[in-house]
Design a protein around this motif. Sequence first.
Motif, short mmCIF file in Angstrom:
data_model
loop_
_atom_site.label_atom_id
_atom_site.label_comp_id
_atom_site.label_asym_id
_atom_site.label_seq_id
_atom_site.Cartn_x
_atom_site.Cartn_y
_atom_site.Cartn_z
N ILE A 19 0.76 -1.16 0.00
CA ILE A 19 0.00 -0.22 -0.07
C ILE A 19 0.82 1.17 0.06
CG2 ILE A 19 -1.71 1.52 1.46
CD1 ILE A 19 -2.91 -1.29 2.11
N ILE A 20 2.00 1.17 0.71
CA ILE A 20 2.73 2.45 0.92
C ILE A 20 3.40 2.81 -0.36
CG2 ILE A 20 4.89 3.42 2.08
CD1 ILE A 20 3.73 2.03 4.43
N SER A 65 1.17 3.55 -3.19
CA SER A 65 0.44 4.87 -2.86
C SER A 65 1.39 5.95 -3.44
CB SER A 65 0.15 5.07 -1.86
OG SER A 65 -1.01 4.13 -1.25
N ALA A 102 -3.08 2.41 -4.25
CA ALA A 102 -3.16 1.88 -2.79
C ALA A 102 -3.96 0.52 -2.93
CB ALA A 102 -3.97 2.78 -1.87
#
Length: 111
Positions: free
Chosen positions: A46-47, A50, A70
Amino acid sequence: MPLRKRKPSPDNTSSVSHDAGDPAEASNDGGYNAGIAVFSYIIGGIIVWSLIGWGLDNLWGTRWIVLLGALLGAAGGFYLSHMHGLTKQRTSAGESSADRGPSKDGNSNAK
């Protein structure tokens, strides 16, 4: 934990090991480590994705690619954890096959 001596190995050297005490304690360590690995894959995905989406949003002047990144990162984290075999359900040593549910081949003796 108390230390105990093992039987000498074939080359006549003895080794010392930690007494595990509870057999269930030794089998539960893998579940905790697998959970941390799954969590790391998902949060890391996700990090990273994103940030990639945020960079593309700034470059192209959009506002939705960060959300897509994400979602892509979360899906990628689940995929990686599944491919590494971390999402399998583990059974305890004392559990019988009847405790896990019906057989996978569809053969049951229920009438």
